[in-house]
Design a protein around this motif. Structure first.
Motif, short mmCIF file in Angstrom:
data_model
loop_
_atom_site.label_atom_id
_atom_site.label_comp_id
_atom_site.label_asym_id
_atom_site.label_seq_id
_atom_site.Cartn_x
_atom_site.Cartn_y
_atom_site.Cartn_z
N GLY A 1 0.78 -1.23 0.00
CA GLY A 1 0.00 0.00 0.00
C GLY A 1 0.81 1.28 0.00
N ASN B 1 -3.09 8.49 2.67
CA ASN B 1 -3.23 7.03 2.58
C ASN B 1 -2.23 6.27 3.44
N TRP B 2 -1.37 6.98 4.14
CA TRP B 2 -0.29 6.29 4.86
C TRP B 2 -0.83 5.39 5.97
N ARG C 1 -3.12 3.43 5.70
CA ARG C 1 -3.62 2.22 5.07
C ARG C 1 -2.51 1.23 4.71
N LYS D 1 0.23 -1.59 5.08
CA LYS D 1 0.30 -2.80 5.91
C LYS D 1 1.42 -2.67 6.93
N ARG E 1 -2.74 -4.48 13.28
CA ARG E 1 -3.49 -3.50 12.49
C ARG E 1 -2.91 -2.12 12.81
N SER F 1 -4.26 0.57 13.64
CA SER F 1 -4.92 1.27 14.75
C SER F 1 -4.70 0.62 16.10
N TYR G 1 -2.95 7.16 10.42
CA TYR G 1 -4.32 6.67 10.53
C TYR G 1 -5.12 7.60 11.44
N GLN H 1 -8.20 10.20 10.66
CA GLN H 1 -9.44 9.78 11.30
C GLN H 1 -10.07 10.95 12.04
#
Length: 417
Positions: free
Chosen positions: A158, A189-190, A192, A194, A200, A202, A297, A301
């Motif tokens: 990603g 997009n960072w 997102r 992997k 994960r 978050s 993220y 968010q």
């Protein structure tokens, strides 16, 4: 598809033969620890690829390849992507150099020519004992295998599309591009990408915070503080330009947060060998990369506004921050989180917080007696710079510390004998 194409392998095979001929003809050069040497090469090359988030991923890929190459020669710590066949007597230094060279050439293609020169020169300085005349060739083979393995794992993670279009309503508390340049927001997009270690992105994400309630005491305190201490008019005034706060702001923004350079100074003289250095740098960079994914993220968010936007919205449009705000939301602070993740790895591996070091950045030399002292100053430097609310910085520290702790506890652990 593997990032190392068949054609590239053929080119590498031809270069390997020519390099081995050079190595046989050129006298050995004096070299330091190969992991330290290639750590320097890696972080310097990575700066050409983009901002700190992108650099963390490149440094992680490079140092995981180095770690796996060494542990293919002698298995002392758990590998990340696996071990690879290694001939008896294979040169660890050739393996380290090749793992670094191949990963960096792929992840920072703009530096491929300079890296090739560095690599050729480095291999030319290696010699083999009579009992293992093919040690360099054997080291190259295992380093190449380690590089290919980690590159294959990260081929579709990603990171190829780090940015995303951004738009948000003009509402109180909502992030907008900031003065004076109003640059387009980056790294949307960072969050997102992997993770390398976390389950994960978050997993340890900060927030929500009372800071985000614009009527809370937390927000009022943070707002008043950054407006008072982070103003360009205050920090840049002749009587304040060399103050502790102004120097701290410039120091950390101007390279003081270079975790790899800091770690080199921390480990100097501690008697660690190449395997221990490789593990430390792999874990530290992995923690920084995963911290960066999690921090971005959270940034997008919550999309919380920067201090300069908040202050201008109150009618004080003449106020400017001491340093220019980076083009992404406030919460939580990236520099704080990345610094804390690296410091926590060093604390865990070396068994103490009392790891003094001296480092110069932005023309300013700073000495720290403990890693906690350094990371706390790093966090507050963003308030002094006028670009973060205090809560974004302290919560970034907490998030980074949790990531560093997790990475050490779950990856590259010593092998049971």
């Amino acid at each position: 598809m593997n990032l190392i194409s068949t054609a590239a392998r053929r080119v590498f095979a031809r270069r390997r033969r020519s390099v081995l001929l050079i190595a046989a003809l050129v006298p050995g050069l004096a070299q330091a620890d190969a992991v330290i040497d290639w750590n320097t090469t890696a972080w310097q090359a990575a700066t050409a690829a983009g901002g700190p988030p992108i650099q963390t991923r490149i440094n992680t890929i490079t140092h995981l390849a180095i770690h796996d190459a060494l542990n293919s020669i002698e298995l002392r710590y758990e590998p990340y992507a696996g071990t690879h066949p290694a001939a008896r007597g294979a040169s660890p230094d050739a393996a380290i150099a090749t793992a670094a060279y191949m990963t960096l050439s792929i992840t920072v293609p703009s530096q491929a020519a300079a890296l090739e020169t560095t690599y050729d020169t480095y291999l030319a300085g290696l010699t083999c004992p009579a009992a293992f005349p093919g040690c360099v060739s054997d080291g190259i083979a295992v380093g190449a295998a380690a590089a290919e393995a980690i590159l294959a794992l990260r081929a579709n993670d990603g990171a190829a599309t780090p940015h995303a279009p951004y738009s948000a309503p003009l509402l109180p508390g909502v992030y907008q591009p900031t003065a004076p340049n109003f640059a387009a927001p980056q790294f949307g997009n960072w969050g997102r990408v992997k993770p390398f270690a976390l389950n994960r992105v978050s997993q340890f994400a900060a927030g929500p915070s009372p800071l985000m309630n614009l009527r809370s005491g937390t927000y009022r305190r943070d707002y008043q503080e950054v407006m008072a201490v982070g103003s360009a008019a205050v920090r840049g005034a002749p009587e304040n330009v060399d103050s502790y706060e102004s120097r701290a702001a410039r120091y950390w923004a101007g390279g003081g947060a270079n975790a790899n350079a800091i770690a080199q100074r921390v480990v100097a003289g501690r008697g660690l060998d190449r395997w221990q250095h490789a593990r430390l740098f792999a874990l530290m960079n992995m923690a920084q990369a995963d911290a960066s994914f999690g921090l971005f993220y959270g940034k997008y968010q919550y999309a919380f506004w920067r201090p300069i936007t908040a202050i201008h919205a109150s009618g004080n449009t003449q106020w400017m921050s001491y340093l220019v705000s980076p083009p992404y939301p406030d919460y939580a602070s990236g520099l704080s989180g990345l610094t804390a993740s690296a410091m926590e790895v060093m604390r865990r591996l070396l068994g103490t917080d009392a790891l003094p070091y001296t480092y110069t950045a932005a023309g300013i030399e700073r000495h720290f007696d403990t890693l906690s002292q350094a990371e706390n100053e790093a966090a507050m430097s963003r308030v002094y710079a006028g670009i973060h609310f205090r809560s974004a910085c302290t919560d970034g520290l907490k998030q980074g510390t949790k990531v560093g702790n997790y990475v050490v506890r779950h990856y590259l652990r010593p092998r049971r004998r």
